[in-house]
Design a protein around this motif. Structure first.
Motif, PDB file in Angstrom:
ATOM      1  N   TRP A   8      24.393 -13.697 -37.183  1.00 37.50           N
ATOM      2  CA  TRP A   8      23.938 -12.897 -36.042  1.00 37.50           C
ATOM      3  C   TRP A   8      23.547 -13.825 -34.902  1.00 37.50           C
ATOM      4  N   VAL A   9      23.947 -13.511 -33.678  1.00 35.43           N
ATOM      5  CA  VAL A   9      23.523 -14.345 -32.547  1.00 35.43           C
ATOM      6  C   VAL A   9      22.745 -13.570 -31.479  1.00 35.43           C
ATOM      7  N   ALA A  10      23.011 -12.282 -31.369  1.00 32.10           N
ATOM      8  CA  ALA A  10      22.350 -11.472 -30.344  1.00 32.10           C
ATOM      9  C   ALA A  10      22.483 -10.024 -30.781  1.00 32.10           C
ATOM     10  N   PRO A  70      19.796  -9.305 -38.031  1.00 33.72           N
ATOM     11  CA  PRO A  70      19.290 -10.361 -37.146  1.00 33.72           C
ATOM     12  C   PRO A  70      18.760 -11.564 -37.930  1.00 33.72           C
ATOM     13  N   ALA A  71      19.029 -12.735 -37.393  1.00 32.91           N
ATOM     14  CA  ALA A  71      18.562 -14.011 -37.945  1.00 32.91           C
ATOM     15  C   ALA A  71      19.120 -14.291 -39.335  1.00 32.91           C
ATOM     16  N   THR A 117      19.483 -19.161 -36.950  1.00 34.00           N
ATOM     17  CA  THR A 117      18.769 -19.032 -35.678  1.00 34.00           C
ATOM     18  C   THR A 117      19.348 -19.971 -34.656  1.00 34.00           C
ATOM     19  N   ARG A 118      19.174 -19.583 -33.409  1.00 39.81           N
ATOM     20  CA  ARG A 118      19.444 -20.537 -32.354  1.00 39.81           C
ATOM     21  C   ARG A 118      18.177 -21.354 -32.159  1.00 39.81           C
TER      22      ARG A 118
END
Lengths: 94, 983, 187
Positions: C74-76, C61-62, C144-145
């Motif tokens: 990674w997005v979700a 993640p991230a 990150t978004r």
């Protein structure tokens, strides 16, 4: 507010969309429950001054739905969980 | 004019001269001056007129708490009203204007209000302008608005930009006086990420205004040394001219940085101000304290100011406000003004000390147990009347008077979460309470620790505590030597004498009498007192007046001050320009635009665009000979129905739905069934909310066994996606479904009309005959010799129609290619207006019908709601109230006279019925002119409308004044059997 | 591929833009193909194995992870955006489907995004005016978004002076304008 995302850590609440009471997870089964149960599910909410479990969606993030336990008086957040985990713990599956 | 009142010393650069004007009169000052200090140096005390009585006023303070010296700065689009001269940094060429006076500051016609003061007491407006009610809007309000008020706005667009941003730190230090600097130094040396923000352009806080020593030298020198060290630390950010405005949840603070206010015109591309959102681990409020006056008769004349301000002007700016000065105090701190001014060679004629005991100042006439009871001087102070301890009165000729009623810690930011400050008897002031914002510590005078030593010590200790709570270690640095005088004060709020007016809140012209009146009329709670008298309102928010106001109320009601309490403190700490709140989001940059793949082509054609959400869509594409929009729209509709038209439908939401349970998932989110849809087909889907109301609609295609593509309306693309994620994660967490938006990834065009297939056959590489690609077919194809594409045989227009999609980068080229290869069919590109005409002719629902109030049954789609499976909204859509056979049904509407006009929003009424709510039969949801029918047509929701087809009614619009006889018809005006779209 | 149809960049040109504002250089990347990869339910272990064999990184993640031919971020939960060179991988979705089979749902995303490479000696002064990412405080490879000028974007930190920014393609012009305005304000 800052929401401590279980995966991503502290994130600004501005990135989230608020939905409301986490009891929205407890949707009755439409093939078995009647109008009364759905009416209760869709409309009846507690409105506590104090600890409240509520749904937040990380729209400008990883799109996770979260269950945030927040004090509505102080805004203190004591717990943040992935809604999917909460739903499974309540026995929801397919 | 000479700088008549400039004296030696101070932190100004005398080698440089800055020229400026007030009301057109030229003056000059130096870098380091504020507008107020420069005006005072030039002998100008009169700077404004008061809000209500138009009393002549000069500065009361030397800081952001200033109630009186409000001016307009600059001119034209950069004109800025209500700026405090006490904090406006002087710049060369500055134009300043006084406010709230006419025709001039020295002679103001509305000063008559001052003579009529008996009428203008608190509550005057409430009592006087009550009746007759009709007079309010036309007569009373305009008069009051003209007479009252502060500065004026230019009504021109502000030419400067404003910006916004985000900052992160371990420790935010609010205020850069001795406490703040010591905190920053402690944390900065320990390696923490520190932000130090101070509203002033010079760091040092009160050290710049005082004469006493720190570490054996001048206080200002010590602070300059600390600032120099902090500037070398990469982990410390020094933010001068930056006001922290408010404390928000979980360590978030807002601050405004005045980047370019101290220059005449911002540098190219530079913002005037930046609004910062600061994320902090911990914060220390070291915002100091604000001195308060004492109320006595005519205590508002120019030349009467706070004692601390008087010595700040002398020590920091080298200005002696007067030639003969007196000081009126109830505490020891005020005595510093007398000794500092005396040391500077100013003639200090008397110290009037309301206390009996205490220290005597050498060489100064010190009257103990005495009070100032009145003053004189129309445009500026000329004399004070003093009542001595034995009751004798004496007039003393002075042109400046410093007043000290004690100091109030600046608790504001600590109280922004409704924490109530608590009363501290040792300093006779409110100090921060226990329940402030979590993570916020308070140090120095803001915490009620009034000595320099105390500020340095508590600043350091607060930083140590903050870092420790963050799990960081810091070394306790040695404290520099500094004064540690105790606070000695005997409260005196107002001088009881005579019948004149003694000002408490100078900005709002609230006097002791007004407080008494409020008490007599039982507005005794502080919140009522505030609203009734306006105490503490407007730009200064009562920073100097509030506490004495409520102290007077406490006296009158026999309560203690803590029992009386304070009003709620709210952000912002000082006023903020609207531009700073808007940031970059103004004018054309209010929001980002979304451009469609055909945008460049359409712009070349001179298309008219319409905003749909953030999208700019082609509304119609006028030809050279068309002068009126209807000509273009009618042509686009007729050409499409006659041959073929192309419309960019990329804006519709597209969601890729995959997984082994994708079909089961769609069955639950749509009211109708999708799991049975064959691969290679699409279906119209109706999505309900859980309460049974229609949420959205669109076609969804099955591209593979476990792969669907859903379309949503343009408006609901985001909310539908959110809802699907809710269903997937919260309701059925174990379904195997994956979602991703593909709205932007594909350029999609509708190709509609009798020649649609013939045109597309020239583009699509595969066979698209009716047999190979029947109505509601869907699939992956290639175009133009191998480019991957998606084809759907769906129709919104009622014509034979396809939607063709290619990767967005090829969208522009595909459109041009379709027009070129299909030239023989004379294709037209149509916009949203023609799209709307054709969908209404066909009876398809859209925005006006999908209004968040309507059910599938209302829309004539009740049978689509399957009751053989569970889906969102299925159960509640069957509620009694939503299944009423006499409820609203979608109908078509035509005027009986083809020239008759219809208006969306008109109501259905029976012929002959009165136009009253009781007779209301429903309303017209959408209306267009149909070139096919040759008249206006509309859709509408009509009660029991399905049983009224063929009947005549009226469409009444009382707002627009229209009343048109209509015929109720089927909503399917065009090709009701759908022969064309299956062709 | 498809020589008949000429591609247009997100900014409406035939070739990608390079814009310089003070120390900042913004380079439009028109040479990247994207696809999303989302694990099918209960298939994460199989997906990880297949991805490893196909050299598709699936970072934590991230995080962003580079590689050849595939990079990914990674997005979700159990979902990534995978990128590769457009010239060789225009059909990235088909290639990933071949490699990952039924372990994942794969969707072409190439034209959903406009990609900008941002370069400057230090990008902090720019980014602090645009989004709430603690840019100086996050490591290289952070992904990150974030909301940037009202636009949902992905931001990948490649270094203190190097960022790749993915924004919604239809708003490419607005996004570039925001970068230009913020850069003028920052430097």
């Amino acid at each position: 507010m800052i929401i401590h995302h279980p995966i991503l850590g502290p994130r600004d609440a501005q990135e989230f969309v608020y939905l409301g009471d986490a009891t929205l997870i407890d949707r009755p089964d439409g093939m078995n429950a009647g109008t009364e149960a759905f009416h209760d599910y869709a409309y009846n909410r507690d409105n506590p001054a104090g600890e409240h479990r509520e749904l937040w969606y990380h729209e400008q993030g990883d799109r996770s739905w979260l269950v945030v336990t927040r004090n509505t008086v102080t805004h203190e957040i004591t717990k943040v969980e992935l809604a999917r985990d909460v739903a499974r713990a309540k026995g929801r599956s397919k | 004019m000479n700088q008549s009142h400039r004296i030696p010393g101070g932190q100004i650069d005398r080698t440089k001269v800055l020229r400026f004007t007030l009301d057109g009169v030229p003056y000059w000052g130096h870098p380091g001056d504020t507008l107020a200090s420069a005006l005072l140096a030039n002998g100008v005390r009169l700077m404004g007129r008061s809000f209500k009585y138009h009393r002549p006023r000069g500065p009361l303070s030397a800081g952001s708490e200033e109630p009186n010296a409000l001016v307009e700065l600059r001119s034209g689009g950069r004109q800025e009203p209500n700026t405090r001269a006490t904090v406006a940094e002087l710049l060369d060429g500055l134009e300043a204007k006084s406010q709230n006076r006419w025709p001039s500051l020295r002679f103001d016609a509305l000063a008559i209000n001052d003579r009529l003061n008996a009428f203008f007491a608190a509550g005057f407006y409430y009592k006087t302008f009550m009746w007759p009610k009709s007079f309010w809007e036309k007569l009373y309000e305009p008069i009051i608005r003209r007479a009252a008020g502060l500065g004026s706005v230019s009504r021109q667009e502000d030419p400067d930009g404003y910006d916004k941003g985000f900052l992160h730190c371990d420790l935010l230090v609010i205020g850069a006086g001795p406490a703040g600097l010591m905190a920053a130094l402690t944390a900065g040396r320990a390696g923490a990420r520190v932000i130090v923000a101070d509203e002033d352009f010079a760091f040092g806080g009160r050290l710049n205004a005082e004469s006493f020593a720190v570490a054996g030298g001048a206080g200002a020198d010590w602070s300059a040394g600390v600032v120099a060290e902090l500037a070398t630390l990469p982990n410390v950010r020094l933010m001068a001219r930056t006001t922290v405005l408010g404390a928000f949840d979980h360590g978030i603070y807002s601050a405004v940085e005045r980047v370019s206010d101290h220059v005449a015109v911002p540098a190219v591309g530079k913002p005037r101000q930046v609004l910062w959102r600061i994320y902090s681990g911990r914060a220390i409020l070291a915002g100091g304290a604000t001195e308060r006056p004492i109320a006595f008769e005519n205590n508002d004349r120019p030349g009467i100011m706070l004692a601390g301000a008087l010595r700040a002007y002398a020590n920091r700016w080298g200005v002696a406000v007067g030639e003969r000065v007196a000081v009126f105090v109830n505490n020891d701190d005020g005595l510093r003004t007398a000794s500092d001014l005396q040391a500077k060679g100013v003639d200090v004629v008397a110290v009037i000390d309301s206390r009996e005991g205490g220290e005597l100042l050498p060489g100064i006439r010190h009257l103990r147990g005495a009070e100032v009871i009145d003053t004189s001087g129309r445009l500026g102070l000329k004399a004070i009347t003093v009542r001595q301890s034995d009751g004798r009165t004496e007039e003393i000729r002075v042109d400046a008077l410093g007043v000290s009623g004690g100091w109030n810690p600046n608790v504001n930011i600590h109280s922004h979460h409704r924490s109530r400050p608590v009363w501290d008897n040792t300093i006779s002031a409110f100090v921060p309470g226990a329940d402030g914002p979590p993570g916020l510590l308070v140090a120095g005078a803001a915490a009620g620790v009034m000595s320099t030593h105390g500020a340095l010590r508590t600043g350091r200790d607060a930083a140590l505590a903050a870092l420790e709570s963050l799990g960081r270690k810091a070394a306790a640095i040695d404290l520099p030597e500094a004064e540690d005088a105790p606070v000695r004060i005997t409260p005196l709020w107002h001088v009881a004498h005579g019948k004149g007016r003694a000002w408490i809140d100078q900005q709002n012209d609230v006097t002791v009498k007004d407080i008494k009146l409020a008490q007599q009329e039982n507005f005794t709670s502080v919140e009522h007192l505030k609203r009734y008298t306006t105490l503490g309102m407007a730009t200064d928010q009562g920073k100097t007046g509030n506490v004495i106001g409520l102290a007077v109320m406490a006296e009158l009601t026999g309560r203690t001050i803590p029992e009386t309490g304070t009003t709620i403190y709210r952000p912002p700490y000082t006023p903020v320009a609207m531009g700073a709140l808007a940031g970059r989001s103004r004018g054309r940059e209010f929001k980002p635009y979304r451009l469609t793949p055909s945008h460049h082509w359409a712009a070349e054609q001179g298309a008219v665009f319409v905003e749909v959400g953030n999208w700019l869509r082609t509304q119609w594409v006028p030809r050279a000979d068309e002068t009126e929009w209807r000509q273009s729209v009618d042509r686009e509709v007729l050409a499409t129905r006659r041959s073929v038209g192309i419309c960019d439908v990329t804006t519709l939401g597209k969601i890729d739905i995959q997984g082994t349970d994708a079909g089961a998932f769609l069955d639950r989110v749509y009211a109708n069934t999708f799991s049975t849809l064959p691969v290679g087909k699409c279906r119209y889907g109706l999505m309900l909310r859980e309460d049974g109301i229609v949420f959205d609609d669109g076609t969804t295609a099955r591209m593979g066994e476990h792969e669907y593509v859903m379309t949503t309306t343009t408006a609901n693309a985001v909310t539908v996606f959110r809802h699907l994620e809710f269903c997937r994660q919260c309701l059925w967490p174990d379904l195997d479904v994956q979602l991703i938006s593909t709205t932007e990834a594909w350029a999609q065009f509708s190709v509609a009309g009798p020649n649609a297939r013939r045109l597309l056959a020239k583009i699509v590489d595969q066979d698209i005959s009716d047999a190979a690609f029947p109505y509601m077919g869907a699939g992956n194809v290639t175009v133009c010799g191998g480019l991957r594409a998606r084809l759907f045989r769906i129709s919104f227009s009622g014509e034979l129609a396809f939607e063709i999609a290619v990767p967005t980068r090829y969208g522009d080229a595909l459109l041009r290619e379709m027009l070129a290869r299909g030239a023989e069919f004379d294709p037209v590109v149509y916009g949203t207006e023609a799209l709307g005409v054709m969908r209404i002719e066909k009876g398809h629902v859209a925005g006006g019908e999908l209004n968040g109030q309507s059910t599938a049954l209302n829309m004539g789609l009740g049978k689509m709601v399957s009751r053989k499976k569970d889906s969102i909204g299925m159960v509640l859509s069957q509620r009694e109230g939503l299944t009423d056979p006499d409820g609203y049904r979608l109908v078509g509407v035509k005027p009986v006279d083809p020239l008759g006009k219809l208006t969306a929003g008109s109501h259905f009424l029976e012929i002959g019925a009165a136009s009253v709510v009781a007779n209301d039969g429903g309303w017209l949801t959408s209306k267009v002119y149909s070139p096919h029918i040759g008249s206006d047509i509309a859709l509408g929701y009509l009660k029991a409308g399905d049983r009224k087809i063929g009947s005549r009614m009226r469409a009444v619009n009382l707002v627009g004044g229209t009343d048109t006889e209509i015929e109720i018809v089927s909503p399917h005006f065009f090709d009701p059997d759908g022969e064309r779209l299956r062709g | 591929m498809a020589e008949m149809l000429q591609a247009m960049t997100a900014l409406g040109a035939r070739s990608p833009a390079v814009v310089t504002i003070g120390p900042l250089t913004v380079t439009e990347r028109f040479d990247i193909a994207f696809a999303s990869v989302a694990a099918r339910r209960g298939q994460m272990a199989r997906l990880a194995k297949a991805a490893k064999a196909a050299k598709v990184p699936l970072p934590d993640p991230a995080r962003y992870q580079g590689g050849t031919p595939y990079c990914a971020f990674w997005v979700a939960p159990e979902m990534w955006l995978v990128e590769a060179a457009f010239a060789s991988h225009e059909l990235i979705a088909a290639a990933l489907k071949d490699a990952l089979g039924d372990t994942a749902s794969i969707t072409e995303q190439t034209d959903a995004w406009v990609a900008f490479d941002l370069a400057a000696p230090d990008l902090s002064p720019l980014l602090e005016r645009l989004c709430n990412v603690d840019f100086p405080g996050v490591p290289d490879g952070y992904a990150t978004r974030t909301m940037l000028e009202h636009l949902g974007c992905y931001l990948v930190r490649l270094g203190p002076g190097a960022v790749r920014l993915y924004g919604p393609r239809s708003s490419a012009k607005s996004l570039l304008h925001a970068l230009e305005v913020a850069a003028a304000s920052a430097w």
